[in-house]
Motif scaffolding. Structure first.
Motif, PDB file in Angstrom:
ATOM      1  N   HIS A 307       1.789   7.328  -0.943  1.00 21.93           N
ATOM      2  CA  HIS A 307       0.721   8.235  -1.368  1.00 21.93           C
ATOM      3  C   HIS A 307      -0.463   8.151  -0.403  1.00 21.93           C
ATOM      4  O   HIS A 307      -0.706   7.108   0.211  1.00 21.93           O
ATOM      5  N   ILE A 308      -1.196   9.251  -0.276  1.00 25.37           N
ATOM      6  CA  ILE A 308      -2.319   9.297   0.669  1.00 25.37           C
ATOM      7  C   ILE A 308      -3.341   8.203   0.379  1.00 25.37           C
ATOM      8  O   ILE A 308      -3.973   7.672   1.308  1.00 25.37           O
ATOM      9  N   SER A 309      -3.499   7.826  -0.885  1.00 30.80           N
ATOM     10  CA  SER A 309      -4.456   6.764  -1.199  1.00 30.80           C
ATOM     11  C   SER A 309      -4.050   5.454  -0.535  1.00 30.80           C
ATOM     12  O   SER A 309      -4.893   4.716  -0.024  1.00 30.80           O
ATOM     13  N   HIS A 310      -2.748   5.174  -0.518  1.00 31.11           N
ATOM     14  CA  HIS A 310      -2.262   3.961   0.134  1.00 31.11           C
ATOM     15  C   HIS A 310      -2.305   4.097   1.654  1.00 31.11           C
ATOM     16  O   HIS A 310      -2.537   3.117   2.363  1.00 31.11           O
ATOM     17  N   VAL A 311      -2.053   5.326   2.157  1.00 28.98           N
ATOM     18  CA  VAL A 311      -2.148   5.557   3.599  1.00 28.98           C
ATOM     19  C   VAL A 311      -3.538   5.198   4.095  1.00 28.98           C
ATOM     20  O   VAL A 311      -3.712   4.504   5.097  1.00 28.98           O
ATOM     21  N   LEU A 312      -4.548   5.664   3.367  1.00 28.00           N
ATOM     22  CA  LEU A 312      -5.931   5.393   3.777  1.00 28.00           C
ATOM     23  C   LEU A 312      -6.254   3.905   3.689  1.00 28.00           C
ATOM     24  O   LEU A 312      -7.011   3.367   4.510  1.00 28.00           O
ATOM     25  N   GLU A 313      -5.661   3.226   2.716  1.00 26.10           N
ATOM     26  CA  GLU A 313      -5.865   1.773   2.605  1.00 26.10           C
ATOM     27  C   GLU A 313      -5.265   1.070   3.824  1.00 26.10           C
ATOM     28  O   GLU A 313      -5.906   0.212   4.436  1.00 26.10           O
ATOM     29  N   HIS A 314      -4.041   1.443   4.191  1.00 21.46           N
ATOM     30  CA  HIS A 314      -3.403   0.825   5.354  1.00 21.46           C
ATOM     31  C   HIS A 314      -4.147   1.177   6.643  1.00 21.46           C
ATOM     32  O   HIS A 314      -4.279   0.344   7.547  1.00 21.46           O
ATOM     33  N   LEU A 315      -4.635   2.399   6.726  1.00 20.05           N
ATOM     34  CA  LEU A 315      -5.396   2.826   7.900  1.00 20.05           C
ATOM     35  C   LEU A 315      -6.624   1.952   8.082  1.00 20.05           C
ATOM     36  O   LEU A 315      -6.930   1.495   9.194  1.00 20.05           O
ATOM     37  N   ALA A 316      -7.328   1.686   6.974  1.00 25.06           N
ATOM     38  CA  ALA A 316      -8.508   0.830   7.038  1.00 25.06           C
ATOM     39  C   ALA A 316      -8.135  -0.610   7.383  1.00 25.06           C
ATOM     40  O   ALA A 316      -8.821  -1.280   8.166  1.00 25.06           O
ATOM     41  N   GLN A 317      -7.026  -1.091   6.804  1.00 24.63           N
ATOM     42  CA  GLN A 317      -6.574  -2.452   7.116  1.00 24.63           C
ATOM     43  C   GLN A 317      -6.240  -2.581   8.596  1.00 24.63           C
ATOM     44  O   GLN A 317      -6.380  -3.656   9.189  1.00 24.63           O
ATOM     45  N   GLY A 318      -5.809  -1.466   9.201  1.00 28.55           N
ATOM     46  CA  GLY A 318      -5.484  -1.477  10.616  1.00 28.55           C
ATOM     47  C   GLY A 318      -6.692  -1.343  11.529  1.00 28.55           C
ATOM     48  O   GLY A 318      -6.533  -1.294  12.755  1.00 28.55           O
ATOM     49  N   GLY A 319      -7.879  -1.243  10.968  1.00 26.56           N
ATOM     50  CA  GLY A 319      -9.092  -1.194  11.776  1.00 26.56           C
ATOM     51  C   GLY A 319      -9.545   0.197  12.166  1.00 26.56           C
ATOM     52  O   GLY A 319     -10.340   0.354  13.099  1.00 26.56           O
ATOM     53  N   LEU A 320      -9.057   1.228  11.441  1.00 25.38           N
ATOM     54  CA  LEU A 320      -9.456   2.604  11.718  1.00 25.38           C
ATOM     55  C   LEU A 320     -10.326   3.140  10.584  1.00 25.38           C
ATOM     56  O   LEU A 320     -10.156   2.775   9.421  1.00 25.38           O
ATOM     57  N   GLU A 321     -11.233   4.017  10.947  1.00 25.35           N
ATOM     58  CA  GLU A 321     -12.126   4.651   9.974  1.00 25.35           C
ATOM     59  C   GLU A 321     -11.695   6.102   9.789  1.00 25.35           C
ATOM     60  O   GLU A 321     -11.639   6.873  10.744  1.00 25.35           O
ATOM     61  N   GLY A 322     -11.343   6.477   8.552  1.00 29.16           N
ATOM     62  CA  GLY A 322     -10.956   7.854   8.260  1.00 29.16           C
ATOM     63  C   GLY A 322     -12.150   8.793   8.382  1.00 29.16           C
ATOM     64  O   GLY A 322     -13.229   8.504   7.868  1.00 29.16           O
TER      65      GLY A 322
END
Length: 417
Positions: A307-322
């Motif tokens: 789900h997009i909510s989890h995608v954004l969580e992983h994106l942040a964990q990877g050091g990226l800002e949405g």
């Protein structure tokens, strides 16, 4: 009457269009003036129909256990109507189940296994894909910027939409992760003057794109490598990165590492665009009613959605800002119907390309896959999100003043101008 046949007759009476079944013994059920006729060759198919297991029915069709006389659009209306419930409803799983899912995801996505899985799908036949894709062979969601665009126009609009979001500039170093048949890679190079690098795990795509690069005289400025994203050199970061229709193959357990890799590959202040399919439900690991298993078995082994909510969580964990998140789900429904209609119009040619018993199975699988996915996006069971991101900033007072070293202007004017 047999309880299975009673359940099937009950289903037939509630369908949104007239359907007839021809049973193995020649008996006919349902409408005498059908829009769709299903010729059943295996009695087990009747039980799957009664239970609304549409993914299992898809397998039955691929294996020749029933035939269809009617349009794939009508067949999908039937499929949606017989579902026993929403295919995205799922209870929250316990910690042990989640741990098992994670371990399975890790196992499924070694570098060697990912290469085999990608080649299973994308190396089926270039000529087959060319039958129903647009001339650029863009195999991802189009963008119907105007309602009356055809698929070729909408694919070019999508390519430009991505380039505009990334604010590509002449001379910038651009990376396309999972570059397919080179649509975005070449569009960006030819229309925005970037120095472009693409990677793929498909041998067919690698050979095809390198031939195009040479024919277009772009050898000094565009390159395509047969390479896993995990092996990309981080010593010379890129200004802009696009990953289109690729992260579905990464695996949920690898998403932190995937986004972290993209962050290390892009320069500070650069931009990353992740364009990919997302789950419609928050908790389901795959579509229900056997649909997830069908995709895994016949189309995309190793594909995993989140789900997009989890995608954004992983994106942040990877050091990226949405920065900018756009859901273009209905665009993919229209894209897939365009592909499905194009394939249906060329079944004879497809059978000349995909020959023999295995070729017929592959063709049947793709007929179900394209129409079934169109139905899934249409109903919101799956979605498509474009997420624009940058390496996380520590905070600066000049961000709204458009400094040269920051690519994102913090105003949306640049997209729509």
């Amino acid at each position: 009457m047999n309880p299975v046949l009673s359940a099937v007759e009950s289903k037939l009476s509630s369908l949104p269009l007239p359907v007839q079944l021809i049973l193995p013994d020649g008996q006919k059920l349902g409408s005498s003036s059908p829009d769709v006729t299903l010729t059943i060759k295996d009695k087990a198919t009747l039980a799957h129909l009664a239970a609304g297991q549409v993914g299992v029915l898809g397998e039955d069709y691929v294996e020749g256990k029933f035939d269809v006389d009617g349009s794939m659009r009508d067949l999908m209306r039937i499929a949606a109507a017989i579902l026993p419930g929403s295919p995205i409803e799922a209870a929250r799983v316990g910690r042990l189940t989640e741990l098992i899912r994670r371990l399975v995801s890790v196992w499924r996505h070694s570098i060697e296994r990912d290469a085999r899985q990608i080649q299973f799908h994308y190396d089926l036949s270039d000529d087959f894909y060319a039958l129903w894709l647009d001339p650029r062979r863009v195999y991802s969601c189009a963008y119907f910027r105007e309602p009356d665009m055809n698929i070729a126009q909408a694919q070019e609009a999508k390519l430009d939409h991505i380039c505009r979001k990334l604010r590509l500039r002449e001379g910038e170093k651009f990376l396309d992760v999972g570059a397919g048949w080179g649509g975005l890679l070449l569009w960006a190079a030819e229309n925005y003057g970037v120095d472009a690098t693409g990677i793929t795990l498909s041998r067919n795509q690698h050979a095809y794109v390198n031939k195009l690069i040479e024919e277009k005289g772009l050898s000094g400025r565009v390159r395509m490598s047969l390479l896993d994203y995990r092996k990309l050199d981080e010593s010379q970061p890129y200004d802009k990165i696009a990953s289109v229709g690729m992260f579905e193959h990464v695996g949920r357990a690898q998403l932190d590492g995937y986004f972290s890799k993209l962050r290390r590959l892009v320069r500070p202040g650069g931009l990353v665009m992740n364009h990919g399919i997302t789950a419609g439900g928050v908790d389901n690991a795959e579509l229900g009613a056997g649909m997830g298993e069908f995709i895994e078995k016949y189309i995309f082994p190793g594909g995993e959605l989140t789900h997009i909510s989890h995608v954004l969580e992983h994106l942040a964990q990877g050091g990226l800002e949405g920065l900018d998140i756009e859901n273009i789900r209905p665009h993919y429904a229209r894209t897939l119907w365009a592909w499905s209609d194009a394939l249906e119009a060329k079944l004879g040619q497809a059978r000349q390309i995909l020959t023999g018993a295995q070729g017929e199975r592959s063709l049947r699988a793709y007929r179900m896959y394209l129409a079934g996915c169109a139905m899934g996006f249409q109903h919101g069971w799956i979605a498509l999100h474009q997420v624009l991101a940058q390496p996380a900033q520590s905070g600066r007072p000049d961000e709204l003043d458009n400094p040269e070293d920051l690519a994102y202007p913090w105003r949306r004017n640049y997209i729509y101008a």
